[in-house]
Design a protein around this motif. Structure first.
Motif, PDB file in Angstrom:
ATOM      1  N   LEU A 164       0.832  -1.206   0.000  1.00 46.29           N
ATOM      2  CA  LEU A 164       0.000   0.000   0.000  1.00 46.29           C
ATOM      3  C   LEU A 164       0.864   1.253   0.000  1.00 46.29           C
ATOM      4  O   LEU A 164       0.549   2.236  -0.684  1.00 46.29           O
ATOM      5  N   VAL A 165       1.939   1.226   0.775  1.00 42.12           N
ATOM      6  CA  VAL A 165       2.852   2.376   0.803  1.00 42.12           C
ATOM      7  C   VAL A 165       3.488   2.578  -0.575  1.00 42.12           C
ATOM      8  O   VAL A 165       3.623   3.711  -1.069  1.00 42.12           O
ATOM      9  N   GLU A 166       3.853   1.482  -1.223  1.00 39.43           N
ATOM     10  CA  GLU A 166       4.440   1.565  -2.563  1.00 39.43           C
ATOM     11  C   GLU A 166       3.448   2.161  -3.558  1.00 39.43           C
ATOM     12  O   GLU A 166       3.819   3.008  -4.390  1.00 39.43           O
ATOM     13  N   ARG A 167       2.189   1.733  -3.484  1.00 34.34           N
ATOM     14  CA  ARG A 167       1.166   2.285  -4.371  1.00 34.34           C
ATOM     15  C   ARG A 167       0.989   3.781  -4.108  1.00 34.34           C
ATOM     16  O   ARG A 167       0.883   4.581  -5.052  1.00 34.34           O
ATOM     17  N   ALA A 168       0.967   4.176  -2.827  1.00 32.76           N
ATOM     18  CA  ALA A 168       0.807   5.585  -2.483  1.00 32.76           C
ATOM     19  C   ALA A 168       1.941   6.428  -3.060  1.00 32.76           C
ATOM     20  O   ALA A 168       1.724   7.518  -3.613  1.00 32.76           O
ATOM     21  N   THR A 220       2.732  11.076  -1.085  1.00 32.78           N
ATOM     22  CA  THR A 220       3.990  10.851  -0.370  1.00 32.78           C
ATOM     23  C   THR A 220       3.811  10.766   1.136  1.00 32.78           C
ATOM     24  O   THR A 220       4.672  10.223   1.832  1.00 32.78           O
ATOM     25  N   ARG A 221       2.721  11.295   1.664  1.00 36.81           N
ATOM     26  CA  ARG A 221       2.499  11.239   3.113  1.00 36.81           C
ATOM     27  C   ARG A 221       1.239  10.435   3.427  1.00 36.81           C
ATOM     28  O   ARG A 221       0.461  10.790   4.305  1.00 36.81           O
ATOM     29  N   TYR A 222       1.094   9.369   2.728  1.00 33.68           N
ATOM     30  CA  TYR A 222      -0.052   8.460   2.924  1.00 33.68           C
ATOM     31  C   TYR A 222      -0.101   7.959   4.368  1.00 33.68           C
ATOM     32  O   TYR A 222       0.917   7.603   4.959  1.00 33.68           O
ATOM     33  N   GLY A 223      -1.304   7.950   4.949  1.00 35.80           N
ATOM     34  CA  GLY A 223      -1.489   7.466   6.317  1.00 35.80           C
ATOM     35  C   GLY A 223      -2.767   6.664   6.441  1.00 35.80           C
ATOM     36  O   GLY A 223      -3.480   6.426   5.456  1.00 35.80           O
ATOM     37  N   ASN A 224      -3.069   6.228   7.648  1.00 28.15           N
ATOM     38  CA  ASN A 224      -4.208   5.328   7.876  1.00 28.15           C
ATOM     39  C   ASN A 224      -5.144   5.875   8.932  1.00 28.15           C
ATOM     40  O   ASN A 224      -4.745   6.606   9.841  1.00 28.15           O
ATOM     41  N   THR A 225      -6.419   5.501   8.815  1.00 32.96           N
ATOM     42  CA  THR A 225      -7.418   5.883   9.801  1.00 32.96           C
ATOM     43  C   THR A 225      -8.622   4.953   9.658  1.00 32.96           C
ATOM     44  O   THR A 225      -8.700   4.162   8.713  1.00 32.96           O
ATOM     45  N   SER A 226      -9.545   5.045  10.599  1.00 35.67           N
ATOM     46  CA  SER A 226     -10.787   4.258  10.544  1.00 35.67           C
ATOM     47  C   SER A 226     -11.937   5.185  10.165  1.00 35.67           C
ATOM     48  O   SER A 226     -11.789   6.412  10.145  1.00 35.67           O
TER      49      SER A 226
END
Length: 478
Positions: free
Chosen positions: A101-105, A111-117
């Motif tokens: 997922l980081v590679e796809r981002a 470049t500052r892809y992050g995660n949340t619910s």
């Protein structure tokens, strides 16, 4: 549409999903125009013009569905989505920054892809993996019930008589002659059979053999678990239109893994839900964003073996429900799964890979390619067969509603978990959803047609019925 807000204790960026919703646009993915990256976005003001997501199994449709749900939620639009495999439940938990997922981002410039619910409410017709979803038999109506029970036209006619007779009984003063659940319908159908000779002059012929067939079909429904669906408290459709205090729309996830074992019940339920939305929501015209987005996975089940009257209802609801502020997105394997009259209403299109091993499949790919606005830079028919997992051909409405030229697009990675919740995680979310738990947690069983007919068929009940008839005559109602 990139960037995050702040950082958590581990030093990782704290993602804000609103970064992917800017200027009335929801970022779906990124295409390439030469060396430049080009964002592909759904315009919120055109999101109620509906959509179609297609592709073979394993090509990334579920993740695309998740990305759509995240985007609409972040934009303050509530979502209803059927979760066929259980994977969509992961939207309720923060994802992990896996290497893929980081590679796809990074590949598409996030470049500052992050995660949340995302705020999530779980629903389940069987009341196990979510709050119970119920409807009364009267609300479902004879047309959809006939399809559910696979009745012939004469059998559907008898079912219509049953509903009309119960309605006339209520109009005559017996307000409790309501058909709420399957035992009520069974009692009314049985009454039709016993009173066939006296009902013929007003309602038409009720054949004993037809009554027997309907009763057997009701028994099959009960064995399939449909009795869990019919009853009270009935679903208030407005409970699907909730927005959190922070402005994010609630994602309503229907647990459909068990429901898919009875595909006709699944399709009939979702068509009923669409019809309820259409009938109960007010006309609002064109809005800045939809009031609700409906994501309908395995949409081909809605159309399989559907009689003409049902297909006409689907086409009518799909065509007109956008004026109620509702966007409908059908998800299926091939564009050919959706009838042309319905497909013509679906403006936003995302096509994942299709495989062609037979002449019939090759023909389906040619037909799929022809549904897109051509792009001179892309051989659409060839591209459909070359797409990798998580890559799609995308054509979205823009401007005054014209479709964009098809673009080969990398779908952005989800911010929430890719994969299902654990049973304990799901249970905790359901228990913490206090409003829906209090409203739907306990089944009601009030006096209705079943109890009324049982009472009528006793000696005391028959006497009361005669006295009531004389009373009506004396009041001038006879």
């Amino acid at each position: 549409m990139t960037g995050t807000h702040g950082a958590d204790r581990a030093g990782e960026p704290v993602a804000d999903p609103r970064d992917y919703v800017q200027d009335g646009l929801i970022l779906i993915g990124v295409s390439k125009s030469g060396q430049d990256l080009k964002p592909e976005c759904i315009e919120l003001a055109l999101a109620n013009r509906h959509g179609l997501i297609t592709g073979a199994t394993g090509t990334g449709k579920t993740v695309t569905l998740q990305v759509l749900a995240e985007g609409f939620s972040a934009a303050g639009v509530p979502v209803f989505a059927a979760d066929i495999k259980g994977d969509l439940s992961g939207i309720a938990e923060k994802g992990k920054p896996s290497p893929k997922l980081v590679e796809r981002a990074e590949e598409i410039g996030l470049t500052r892809y992050g995660n949340t619910s995302f705020p999530t409410a779980f629903w389940d017709i069987f009341g196990v993996d979510g709050h119970p979803v119920r409807a009364t038999v009267q609300e479902m109506g004879p047309l959809l019930l006939s399809r559910l029970m696979e009745l012939t036209e004469p059998q559907e006619g008898v079912l219509n008589i049953a509903f009309r007779w119960a309605e006339d009984q209520r109009a005559a003063g017996d307000e409790k002659m309501t058909i709420l659940d399957l035992k009520d319908l069974r009692a009314v159908i049985d009454e039709m059979g016993q009173k066939a000779s006296t009902l013929r002059s007003k309602y038409g012929h009720v054949a004993p053999a037809t009554v027997g067939v309907i009763q057997r079909r009701l028994l099959v429904l009960e064995e399939q678990g449909a009795a869990k669906f019919f009853g009270e408290p009935a679903l208030d459709i407005l409970d699907f239109l909730k927005v959190q205090p922070d402005g994010r729309g609630v994602v309503n996830v229907l647990a459909a893994e068990k429901l898919m074992n009875t595909p006709r019940l699944y399709a009939t339920f979702l068509l009923w839900l669409l019809t309820e939305l259409f009938e109960k929501l007010p006309e609002v015209g064109d809005l800045d964003k939809p009031k609700l987005v409906f994501l309908f996975d395995e949409a081909h089940l809605l159309f399989n073996d559907a009689p003409k009257a049902v297909l006409e209802q689907i086409e009518r609801v799909t065509r007109l429900i956008r004026s109620k502020g509702v966007g409908v997105y059908y998800v299926t394997q091939s564009p050919g799964d959706v009838p042309d009259r319905v497909s013509a209403q679906l403006g936003n299109r995302i096509q994942h890979a299709l495989r062609a091993f037979t002449p019939k499949e090759q023909k389906a790919i040619r037909a799929a390619a022809q549904t897109f606005r051509p792009n001179p830079e892309i051989d659409t028919e060839r591209a459909i067969q070359e797409l990798k997992v998580g890559e799609a051909l995308v054509s979205l409405l823009h401007g005054k509603g014209e479709p964009s030229m098809v673009e080969r697009t990398l779908i952005r990675p989800p911010m929430s978990r890719v994969g299902p919740l654990t049973p304990d995680e799901r249970k905790a979310i359901i228990q913490n959803d206090g409003d829906n738990l209090r409203k739907y947690g306990k089944e009601l069983d009030r006096e209705s047609a079943h109890e009324r007919l049982q009472s009528r068929n006793t000696m005391v009940g028959q006497l009361k019925q005669r006295l009531s008839s004389f009373s009506n005559i004396l009041r001038g109602k006879g």
